[in-house]
Each structure stands twice: as C-alpha cells, then as structure tokens.
Write a protein that holds these residues in place. Sequence first.
Motif, PDB file in Angstrom:
ATOM      1  N   LYS A  61      43.166  54.843  73.094  1.00  0.00           N
ATOM      2  CA  LYS A  61      42.800  55.490  74.352  1.00  0.00           C
ATOM      3  C   LYS A  61      43.978  56.320  74.853  1.00  0.00           C
ATOM      4  CE  LYS A  61      38.631  53.996  75.487  1.00  0.00           C
ATOM      5  NZ  LYS A  61      37.531  54.973  75.586  1.00  0.00           N
ATOM      6  N   SER A  90      40.145  51.245  71.146  1.00  0.00           N
ATOM      7  CA  SER A  90      38.724  50.960  71.355  1.00  0.00           C
ATOM      8  C   SER A  90      37.924  51.308  70.112  1.00  0.00           C
ATOM      9  CB  SER A  90      38.190  51.773  72.541  1.00  0.00           C
ATOM     10  OG  SER A  90      38.127  53.134  72.205  1.00  0.00           O
ATOM     11  N   GLU A 102      34.319  53.181  69.386  1.00  0.00           N
ATOM     12  CA  GLU A 102      33.399  54.050  70.106  1.00  0.00           C
ATOM     13  C   GLU A 102      32.171  54.330  69.242  1.00  0.00           C
ATOM     14  OE1 GLU A 102      33.997  55.430  73.239  1.00  0.00           O
ATOM     15  OE2 GLU A 102      35.940  54.398  73.424  1.00  0.00           O
ATOM     16  N   GLN A 145      31.525  53.044  74.635  1.00  0.00           N
ATOM     17  CA  GLN A 145      32.667  52.212  74.257  1.00  0.00           C
ATOM     18  C   GLN A 145      32.143  50.818  73.944  1.00  0.00           C
ATOM     19  OE1 GLN A 145      36.377  52.469  76.648  1.00  0.00           O
ATOM     20  NE2 GLN A 145      36.014  50.303  77.012  1.00  0.00           N
ATOM     21  N   THR A 182      37.266  46.759  73.300  1.00  0.00           N
ATOM     22  CA  THR A 182      38.629  47.233  73.509  1.00  0.00           C
ATOM     23  C   THR A 182      39.639  46.159  73.127  1.00  0.00           C
ATOM     24  OG1 THR A 182      38.398  46.560  75.828  1.00  0.00           O
ATOM     25  CG2 THR A 182      38.181  48.906  75.355  1.00  0.00           C
ATOM     26  N   CYS A 221      38.650  58.741  72.332  1.00  0.00           N
ATOM     27  CA  CYS A 221      39.837  58.134  71.721  1.00  0.00           C
ATOM     28  C   CYS A 221      40.558  59.152  70.866  1.00  0.00           C
ATOM     29  CB  CYS A 221      39.445  56.918  70.869  1.00  0.00           C
ATOM     30  SG  CYS A 221      38.498  57.312  69.393  1.00  0.00           S
TER      31      CYS A 221
END
Length: 486
Positions: A207, A221, A223, A233, A236, A457
């Motif tokens: 991120k 993360s 995605e 998302q 994390t 990201c």
Amino acid sequence: MAAEEHADDALGQELTDQEVDFSRWYTQVIRRSKLADYAPVRGCMVIRPYGYALWERMQALLDARIKATGHVNAYFPLLVPEELLQKEAEHVEGFAPEVAWVTHAGQNELEQRYCIRPTSEAIIGAMYSRWIESWRDLPVLINQWCNVMRWEKVTRLFLRTSEFLWQEGHTVHATADEAAEEVRRMLDVYEAFIREDLALSVVRGEKTARERFAGAEETFSVEGLMRDGRALQCGTSHNLGQHFARVFDITFQNQDGERKFAYQTSWGVSTRLIGALVMGHGDDGGLMLPPRVAPTQVVIVPIWRKEKDRAAVLEMVDEVRALLRPVARVEADLDDTTTPGWKFNEHELRGVPVRLEIGPRDVKNRSVVLVRRLNRQKEFVPLGELAARVPALLDEVQAAILARSVVYREENTREAADWPQFQTLMTETRGFIEANWCGDEDCEKAVQQETTATIRCLPLDRDPAVGKCVHCGAPATERALFAKAY
Ligand SMILES: [Zn+2]
C-alpha cells in the motif's frame, strides 16, 4: 440501511442482470440465496445459516493454513479501556470517527469509557508487554477469530457493516528482518488461500503511505477484481515495526542481556471475503461457489411426471445420496411443491457447483446426469462410476472457476501511458490500470478527486518505473496499480 434499498429488492421480482445494475444484483443475490439479511440494528446484518456455513468452511480452511505456519489461536476481550486506546495517537486518530463507546453499566456512568474493539492492537499490546520477558519468549505467534465494530455511515452487506467477523493475527519478533518475513509470509498465506480455496485471482502488493494502516510502517494487501471492474481489498498484512512496542512497552532481554524493543506485525481477513466470492464469481443466474467452500457441493433433483415413476426415482435418490455422502457435501431437494425447473433456478441462484438429475430413464439405465453450474455442461455417469467421478468433477470445476478468474483479471488489467488514456479507460472499461506514478501523495489524491480511482497497491512483481507520472508528468518512481474500489 435506506428504506428504498429494501423496496428495490422486492423478492418476487426477476433477478436484475449484472450489466443493468450490478449493485442491485449484488443485494438481491445475497438476500435471495439467504446468505444474509439486513438486521434491525443500524448498519448491521444477520449472517443466515447458508452464509454462516460458507463462512465456517472458509474459516476452517484458512485456520488450518494459519496453524500450519506455526500460529496458535487465543481470545482477548471485546472492550478496550479508553486509556489503552489513547496511548497510540496515530492509531487512535485513524479509528476515532468509527469507534463505538460503552459509557454506562446499568444506570451508572462508568469512571472510564471502554471502546468496542475496532481492532485489537491496543489490548493485545498491553498483554504482550506483561508476557514477554526475554528472547526465549519470542516469537509470539497468536491469531484471534472474533467480531469487531467500526461504526459505518454507509453500509453494504458483507462489504461494509458496523459489526463484522474476522481473524486478526498479532505477532512479536526479536528482529526487524523476522517481522518483515512474517508480514510477507502471511500475505502469501492469504494469496494461496484465496487462489486455491476461493478460486479468486488476486494481486499482492504494498500500500502507499496514504492507504497504510494507522500506526503501521508498511502495509501489504491482496487486491481482487470484481465482475463490475471494481477492485476489492481482500486482506491486509502490516509491519508495525517497533511503533506499538514503544507505546505499550513491549521489551525483551536479548542474548547479550540487553533490554530491547520488540518488532510486531498484524494481519487480517474478514467476512468481506464472502462479498468477494459473490462479486468475483457470480453471474446473471446468481452465486457461483467454488466447490472447496460451497456448503452444498452437489444437489440431487428428482424428476418425474407420472405418479407411477415417483417411488423408483426417490429410491434411486436415496441410493445415490448414500453413495456420495462419503465423498461430497450432498443434499437432495425433495420438495413436492416446486417443479424441477424451479429447483434448477433456485440451486443455480445458491451457486451449488454441481446438479445431479435423476429421472425414470436414469432409473432404467442405472445412470445419472451431472450438470455444472459454471457452464451448464452435462454428462451421463453410470452409477458404478459416480463415487469416483464426482470428486474429480468437483476438482475440475474448482480449477475452471479459478481459470475464469485469472482470465478476467488479465483481460481487465490495462496499461495507461498518459492521462487522457487513463481517464478514458477508467470511464469506459474500469478494471485495473497499470501506470507510472511520481510517488507524491498530493498527486495520488488528485487522481482520486478527478476519477474516484485510487492506487490499490504497488504490485510485488511490478516492473521498474521508467518515464513520467501518468497524472502530473513529474519523473516516475513507481509502477502503480489503480482502480475504482469498494
Ligand atoms: Zn504525479
């Protein structure tokens, strides 16, 4: 939830096509398949038995992966004393607008307020500072399955509700390298779980500072790309450095007898992943559940027109069900009040991966018809081969759903060389856009203001940035992945 949202979703109407109104399709599918419903509590939902069975499958599979990488489960309190939460300014500031407070016990105002955990760094940190004495106590690798509360102004089933279920891992390490390794290890665990069990193709990445978890040094993360071209998302993993250790006094004596601050990580996925399954795989027929997590993998639908055929068909249903029980999660739909055609639609809506039809001719031939939810492809299987064929078919379907997800993500990941192209792509096709970025937070903010897209990201396997920032034209420092996101 808004009243019109309920009216919008009248249960008797045809399911809305995804292309017509994806958001309406989403809510209708969830309510009609009985995954979840709105609760009479502002911003909250009820996860119904079908949805909860799905969550239990997901939880069991992920829990096994979390344990296989050396972690253990524990449980910490729901309430966090205000004093503890206030200790870490940046963390508090990040969560303050959405924290719910407990102020009274009965009629009496409490001397100290308690917040309902929005996440558990503070309460767990306080315990770790008591438990950790020396390097022998490290690493601490604890995970917690629980509910958390974040007061949301706008809510959507599974994606954004004030209370949700999740797991949160909280680990402590002696060195920065070990913590960094852990953060990446758990990101990989999430990616593998989502790819292998949920059959969704996701991108792993870091991120930007703007999108980082409150109080973290680095946030990574995974995605996913939903079928309306928006990103979600899906999980994390945060490197907390020594930040929380300094605040909560988490120290240990190293092998040279010196007292040192420890390094921490935290990582989580939530019931949001059910939203990812719905939007990442579903089609105009409804849900499409990957076999590994589907509560029901095979549904048997008996078919007969003449009453004289009924007994023989039902007898074979029993026989087939007994045959399949040891190898698959199987159910038979024996409801006398609905037609086979209605049942086909209903179980497609529920996303059951395989339908098994038995009619009078099948009784005579001692064979059954298997139909895949994915593409309605049919095959005839003799009874003697069924117990071997069904598990193999479920594996094939699992692989085919993943392949479809990979193709969708690849086809909807595009490169933008300049700003006009970026804007056109974001308006006309959505999806992921790979583009150069200058690394400046104001530029990142401006992109969002102009297009509503954000940097999802900086992908782990990104190419080096060569050239100019797609938005401001300054020299690029990063190759970023942009999308409109949920
Ligand atoms: Zn820029």
